[in-house]
Write an enzyme that holds these catalytic residues in place. Structure first.
Site, short mmCIF file in Angstrom:
data_model
loop_
_atom_site.label_atom_id
_atom_site.label_comp_id
_atom_site.label_asym_id
_atom_site.label_seq_id
_atom_site.Cartn_x
_atom_site.Cartn_y
_atom_site.Cartn_z
N LYS A 279 0.84 -1.20 0.00
CA LYS A 279 0.00 0.00 0.00
C LYS A 279 0.87 1.25 0.00
CE LYS A 279 -4.02 -1.85 2.48
NZ LYS A 279 -5.00 -1.63 1.40
N ARG A 353 -10.47 -11.47 1.43
CA ARG A 353 -11.30 -12.52 0.83
C ARG A 353 -10.59 -13.87 0.87
NH1 ARG A 353 -11.56 -9.12 -4.63
NH2 ARG A 353 -11.29 -7.48 -3.09
N1 BES Z 1 -8.31 -3.76 4.11
C1 BES Z 1 -8.36 -3.33 2.76
C2 BES Z 1 -9.61 -2.52 2.45
C3 BES Z 1 -9.68 -1.13 3.02
C4 BES Z 1 -8.97 -0.10 2.46
C5 BES Z 1 -10.49 -0.88 4.09
C6 BES Z 1 -9.06 1.18 2.98
C7 BES Z 1 -10.61 0.41 4.60
C8 BES Z 1 -9.89 1.42 4.05
C9 BES Z 1 -8.36 -4.53 1.84
O1 BES Z 1 -7.60 -5.60 2.24
C10 BES Z 1 -7.79 -4.07 0.53
O2 BES Z 1 -6.66 -3.70 0.51
N2 BES Z 1 -8.60 -4.09 -0.50
C11 BES Z 1 -8.17 -3.66 -1.79
C12 BES Z 1 -8.75 -4.61 -2.81
C13 BES Z 1 -8.20 -4.40 -4.20
C14 BES Z 1 -6.75 -4.79 -4.24
C15 BES Z 1 -9.00 -5.25 -5.16
C16 BES Z 1 -8.71 -2.25 -2.00
O3 BES Z 1 -9.82 -1.94 -1.58
O4 BES Z 1 -7.96 -1.44 -2.56
MN MN Z 2 -5.59 -5.43 1.67
#
Ligand code: BES
Ligand code: MN
Ligand code: ZN
Length: 494
Positions: A279, A353
């Protein structure tokens, strides 16, 4: 904090502070009228001078009350007369509790419960008062070296209600106290830093909950157990971390032996760096909240046991970290999930997931009446619904309707998104049975479509709490949502 239920009589009851409603444009509530009359116009004086206009959420503290038996009067605005609804009532109660939380008095009597509130009975009013007090007075100080002194000193609050409503109000206080405890637990777990709130730590907290009730049983699996079971998807997520994963199964048997359980599955990523698909830096600290689904499951189990609910419940928490390292899973890796389906991991940041799919498969062994999973799953949910409503996706109209209604009643609202089969087609992989991402479109829905492949025919709902599990800014911190929604669902008789 102690809550009692009082039958009214504001002109006779002694208290350090009477909490009294007034309406917009100076209309007084009956209690305000009575105090106004007994004091020779104390309240009408300030409303006439427009020191308070009576808009929902306004407050004004009167400290010179003459011969009245209440030392102070906290005036609380309730908006337009005859128009008070549950949302305005919550808003007013929050303002009152915030004002009281900072004040120095020891006790108070809350007369707001005597007001007519659309769609809201005495039970609900008592619940709102107690839950709001706990919500507003919550502080997370355990990580400060010198504990900050609590500003307020309020020790007890009497809730005014009619004699006929006494029983309902007492029940509201009881339910609200347990729910507030579950909410506070979920907020604490969310707020704890990721170097402390690890998978092992979640097990410790689950043990503490299990010890409080004879009807609870805890089973906390370790990496070797997960390998034996074949949870290849979960193991892929954890393999970049130095911390061992844990898989918590917390059972509460409050129902008849034969009744099928409600299974709650909570995402327990104790820190989500994104893994190799790392991230960006800004706000990455907030990914300590990626275990808020797990926290809400533990909060619900604690509250349900405290209330001795007549229901069988299973709380399942797959817990691990998502970290980049030489042993971390790579984009392109293909793993075999517990269900037997193979998954191509195209983005290691879509890890929620992956741990949930194995947990959902595992959940089937309890022959559940319904499965509800709770997860901070997609940033896309924040884009779709902001921070007001949680996302709800389900393969069952009946379950979805019940959860939406529960959220509405509990002031912990959700909104349903569709789950047509076409969305699932976005997850096609040329190499494995399914890919773990579906591109930029409809990110919340494709995530749920992925999960839906692992629930078989069981009635299932998924709550995406990415936007609602914590708040940013001055009051940064966990919210404890959706514990109120889930408890409401269980209290409705699941
Ligand atoms: N935990 C995150 C989702 C999230 C992001 C929750 C910001 C709250 C605030 C999750 O694991 C994630 O990173 N999801 C990705 C999915 C994508 C790679 C398809 C996302 O939402 O960017
Ligand atoms: Mn994630
Ligand atoms: Zn995540």
């Amino acid at each position: 904090m102690k809550f009692t239920v009082n039958t009214p009589g504001a002109t006779r009851q002694r208290t350090a502070c009477a909490i009294v409603g007034i309406y917009a444009d100076g209309t007084l509530s009956d209690t305000a009228k009575a105090l106004d009359k007994a004091s020779g116009g104390l309240i009408s004086d300030v409303t006439r001078n427009r020191d308070i206009r009576g808009e929902a959420g306004e407050t004004l503290l009167l400290t010179h009350t003459g011969k009245l038996p209440c030392k102070r009067i906290l005036l609380v605005g309730l908006g337009k007369p005859g128009k008070l609804e549950q949302r305005g009532y919550r808003q007013a109660m929050r303002a009152a509790c915030t004002a009281l939380g900072k004040a120095g008095h020891i006790d108070a009597i809350n007369y707001l419960g005597l007001e007519t509130v659309g769609d809201t009975d005495a039970y609900r009013k008592a619940r709102i008062a107690v839950e709001t007090w706990h919500e507003a007075s919550y502080r997370f100080t355990t990580m400060k070296s010198a504990p900050t002194p609590q500003p307020g000193r309020l020790k007890s609050m009497g809730l005014a209600c009619t004699t006929a409503d006494r029983k309902k109000s007492l029940e509201g206080v009881k339910h609200a106290t347990a729910i507030a405890g579950g909410v506070a637990l979920a907020r604490d777990l969310g707020n704890l830093p990721p170097n402390i709130c690890t998978p092992d730590y979640l097990v410790k907290r689950a043990q503490a909950i299990a010890r409080k009730s004879k009807k609870m049983r805890l089973n906390a699996l370790r990496a070797a157990d997960l390998r034996k079971l074949g949870m290849g998807a979960l193991l892929a997520v954890t393999q970049g971390s130095e911390l061992p994963p844990r898989f918590i199964v917390l059972q509460y048997r409050g129902g008849t032996p034969k009744s099928q359980p409600v299974v709650l599955v909570g995402k327990g990523i104790t820190f989500d760096s994104g893994g190799i698909s790392i991230k960006p830096g800004p706000a990455m600290d907030e990914m300590k909240y990626d275990m808020c689904g797990a926290a809400s499951v533990l909060g619900v189990l604690q509250a349900a046991a405290e209330l001795n609910l007549r229901v069988n419940l299973v709380g399942i928490v797959p817990a691990c970290e998502n970290m980049p390292s030489g042993t971390a899973t790579r984009p392109g890796d293909i793993v075999r999930s517990l269900s037997g389906q193979t998954v191509e991991i195209l983005n290691t940041d879509a890890e929620g997931r992956l741990i949930l799919c194995d947990a959902l498969t595992y959940a089937q062994r309890f022959k559940p009446s319904v499965i509800i999973d709770i997860a901070t799953l997609t940033g896309a949910c924040l884009i779709a619904l902001g921070r007001v409503r949680s996302g709800l996706l389900s393969n069952s109209d009946e379950l979805a309707t019940a959860l939406l209604e529960a959220g509405q009643n509990a002031g912990d609202r959700a909104w349903r998104l569709p789950l047509d089969e076409e969305y699932g087609e976005l997850l096609k992989s040329p190499f494995a049975d399914v890919a773990n991402i579906g591109g930029r479109d409809a990110g919340t829905i494709t995530a749920a479509a992925f999960l839906s492949r692992f629930v078989g025919k069981t009635s299932w709902a998924h709550l995406d709490i990415a936007g609602t599990a914590w708040v940013q800014g001055n009051n940064k911190g966990g919210t404890g949502r959706p514990v109120p929604l889930l408890m409401e669902y269980l209290l409705q008789g699941a």
